[in-house]
Design a protein around this motif. Structure first.
Motif, PDB file in Angstrom:
ATOM      1  N   UNK A 151      -5.989   8.527 -10.382  1.00 32.58           N
ATOM      2  CA  UNK A 151      -5.235   7.362  -9.931  1.00 32.58           C
ATOM      3  C   UNK A 151      -4.681   6.533 -11.093  1.00 32.58           C
ATOM      4  N   UNK A 152      -3.665   5.727 -10.736  1.00 31.66           N
ATOM      5  CA  UNK A 152      -3.020   4.906 -11.735  1.00 31.66           C
ATOM      6  C   UNK A 152      -3.439   3.449 -11.639  1.00 31.66           C
ATOM      7  N   UNK A 153      -2.541   2.546 -12.042  1.00 31.07           N
ATOM      8  CA  UNK A 153      -2.852   1.114 -12.074  1.00 31.07           C
ATOM      9  C   UNK A 153      -1.798   0.334 -11.297  1.00 31.07           C
ATOM     10  N   UNK A 154      -1.575   0.770 -10.072  1.00 26.52           N
ATOM     11  CA  UNK A 154      -0.527   0.184  -9.252  1.00 26.52           C
ATOM     12  C   UNK A 154      -1.045  -1.034  -8.478  1.00 26.52           C
ATOM     13  N   UNK A 155      -0.125  -1.880  -8.057  1.00 28.85           N
ATOM     14  CA  UNK A 155      -0.467  -3.110  -7.363  1.00 28.85           C
ATOM     15  C   UNK A 155       0.207  -3.095  -5.998  1.00 28.85           C
ATOM     16  N   UNK A 156      -0.577  -3.038  -4.935  1.00 28.37           N
ATOM     17  CA  UNK A 156       0.064  -3.016  -3.624  1.00 28.37           C
ATOM     18  C   UNK A 156      -0.902  -2.694  -2.507  1.00 28.37           C
ATOM     19  N   UNK A 157      -0.331  -2.278  -1.396  1.00 34.34           N
ATOM     20  CA  UNK A 157      -1.098  -1.926  -0.207  1.00 34.34           C
ATOM     21  C   UNK A 157      -1.433  -0.436  -0.283  1.00 34.34           C
ATOM     22  N   UNK A 158      -2.680  -0.135  -0.543  1.00 35.70           N
ATOM     23  CA  UNK A 158      -3.115   1.243  -0.725  1.00 35.70           C
ATOM     24  C   UNK A 158      -3.509   1.843   0.624  1.00 35.70           C
ATOM     25  N   UNK A 159      -2.729   2.800   1.079  1.00 35.66           N
ATOM     26  CA  UNK A 159      -3.023   3.479   2.338  1.00 35.66           C
ATOM     27  C   UNK A 159      -4.120   4.529   2.122  1.00 35.66           C
ATOM     28  N   UNK A 160      -4.784   4.916   3.212  1.00 36.44           N
ATOM     29  CA  UNK A 160      -5.854   5.906   3.142  1.00 36.44           C
ATOM     30  C   UNK A 160      -5.351   7.324   3.375  1.00 36.44           C
ATOM     31  N   UNK A 191       9.634  -4.292  -7.488  1.00 35.32           N
ATOM     32  CA  UNK A 191       8.641  -3.382  -6.902  1.00 35.32           C
ATOM     33  C   UNK A 191       8.345  -2.168  -7.773  1.00 35.32           C
ATOM     34  N   UNK A 192       8.929  -2.102  -8.967  1.00 37.11           N
ATOM     35  CA  UNK A 192       8.618  -1.001  -9.878  1.00 37.11           C
ATOM     36  C   UNK A 192       7.971  -1.477 -11.178  1.00 37.11           C
ATOM     37  N   UNK A 201       4.850   0.024 -12.561  1.00 39.83           N
ATOM     38  CA  UNK A 201       3.802   0.116 -11.544  1.00 39.83           C
ATOM     39  C   UNK A 201       4.443   0.036 -10.169  1.00 39.83           C
ATOM     40  N   UNK A 202       3.897   0.815  -9.230  1.00 35.23           N
ATOM     41  CA  UNK A 202       4.325   0.687  -7.846  1.00 35.23           C
ATOM     42  C   UNK A 202       3.793  -0.634  -7.299  1.00 35.23           C
ATOM     43  N   UNK A 203       4.646  -1.361  -6.593  1.00 29.46           N
ATOM     44  CA  UNK A 203       4.221  -2.584  -5.922  1.00 29.46           C
ATOM     45  C   UNK A 203       4.762  -2.525  -4.504  1.00 29.46           C
ATOM     46  N   UNK A 204       3.872  -2.380  -3.554  1.00 28.49           N
ATOM     47  CA  UNK A 204       4.270  -2.190  -2.165  1.00 28.49           C
ATOM     48  C   UNK A 204       3.310  -1.224  -1.504  1.00 28.49           C
ATOM     49  N   UNK A 205       3.815  -0.422  -0.584  1.00 30.20           N
ATOM     50  CA  UNK A 205       2.985   0.554   0.117  1.00 30.20           C
ATOM     51  C   UNK A 205       2.762   1.769  -0.767  1.00 30.20           C
ATOM     52  N   UNK A 206       1.508   2.127  -0.987  1.00 31.28           N
ATOM     53  CA  UNK A 206       1.142   3.206  -1.908  1.00 31.28           C
ATOM     54  C   UNK A 206       0.206   4.173  -1.194  1.00 31.28           C
TER      55      UNK A 206
END
Length: 338
Positions: A295-304, A269-270, A212-217
């Protein structure tokens, strides 16, 4: 060399990997903007639903069940586009799948499979597009979806990153050869940062924790905007997210520093330590994964969205908005004091 591309609402757009994520969002956005879409992937049910959705909204679409790692399947995609619409104007090489695992753990067979999809699928698609555009004698566009990891490799996803490096190198060579020959073909490489798609759920995981992405997405719509922008106006590269450009620059300027940062930063972060990885037998490496999800199931800051996409495709607008925002920011304290 200027390449006169058709407006999107006059185009036939081929999109691989269209059953989920970036490909699905791009197909929907292209159809909403008036383009006819040729959608390809391995998941027949997801493609059938997508075509029904597009046609139900008054759009034009045709589906091709295909594995882009097979050259004959890619040829069928081109043939279907020509049979249904008489041509295609933009070919988007988007299909991809990843492996999460350290290098000694990953089987050679799985490595080959990633390259079949991520690299050879792009080669096959580009060859079909070039052949078609040359036969028509008209301008056309090729949009290859690369990755920030195609500019700077990452641990844990070494195979995927290596395949994306190959995509970036192939794209550069193709672009120069076409220019040398005077072909009116626009070749764009899109460099997405970390994007919120089911990519992590579809990946082959050699890890215990769920990828999973963890951070800015960034949202898949930002990549779709880059793709469709490149389909209508020639542009060399589009970076989706400042992180993608920052990684590219840092990797070129201070590679040892980036090595050090990645040695501690890229593991946490991965992977999501709170979830177990999807079993390898259920991954989308060797067979179609579930489709229909953007969309997936990532954990982080989701940008618009992505300012880098806007700045590349609409530089005047981006500068104007940026300047206006700056002026308002400077004036607001004075206005509040009145």
């Amino acid at each position: 060399m200027s390449v006169p591309l058709r407006p999107i609402d006059q185009q036939v757009v081929v999109i691989t990997g269209a059953s989920s994520g970036i490909g699905l969002v791009t197909a929907r956005m292209a159809a909403q903007r008036g383009a006819a879409v040729v959608v390809a992937a391995r998941n027949a049910d997801a493609l059938t639903q997508l075509v029904a959705e597009v046609r139900g909204q008054g759009g034009r679409a045709v589906a091709v069940v295909a594995d882009v790692g097979r050259q004959e399947d890619v040829a069928r995609i081109a043939a279907a586009a020509i049979a249904e619409f008489g041509r295609f104007d933009t070919w988007v090489n988007n299909a991809g799948v990843s492996i999460f695992g350290e290098i000694p753990e990953v089987s050679i067979e799985d490595m080959h499979r990633v390259f079949d999809t991520v690299y050879w699928g792009v080669v096959y698609g580009c060859l079909q597009a070039v052949e078609h555009y040359r036969a028509r004698g008209e301008a056309g566009a090729i949009v290859n979806v690369g990755s920030l990891f195609g500019d700077r490799s990452t641990p844990i996803q070494s195979t995927y990153a290596s395949a994306k490096h190959a995509v970036h190198g192939f794209t550069d060579a193709l672009r120069v050869e076409l220019r040398h020959e005077g072909d009116p073909i626009s070749v764009t490489l899109v460099h997405p940062g970390r994007i919120d798609t089911p990519y992590n759920e579809h990946a082959q995981a050699y890890t215990e924790a769920q990828p999973a992405h963890r951070g800015m997405i960034y949202p898949p719509e930002a990549v779709a905007e880059a793709i469709l922008g490149a389909a209508a106006q020639p542009v060399r590269d589009v970076y989706v997210g400042a992180q993608a450009k920052a990684v590219q620059l840092a990797g070129a300027l201070v590679p040892r520093t980036v090595d050090w940062i990645m040695s501690w930063y890229m593991w946490p972060t991965q992977l999501d330590p709170n979830r177990e990885a999807v079993p390898r037998a259920d991954s989308a490496l060797w067979h179609a994964g579930y489709g229909g999800q953007e969309r997936g199931s990532h954990v982080g800051w989701h940008r618009k969205g992505s300012w880098t996409v806007a700045a590349t495709l609409h530089p005047v607008r981006a500068v104007t908005v940026g300047a206006a925002t700056t002026v308002l920011g400077l004036l607001s304290p004075r206005l509040l004091r009145r």
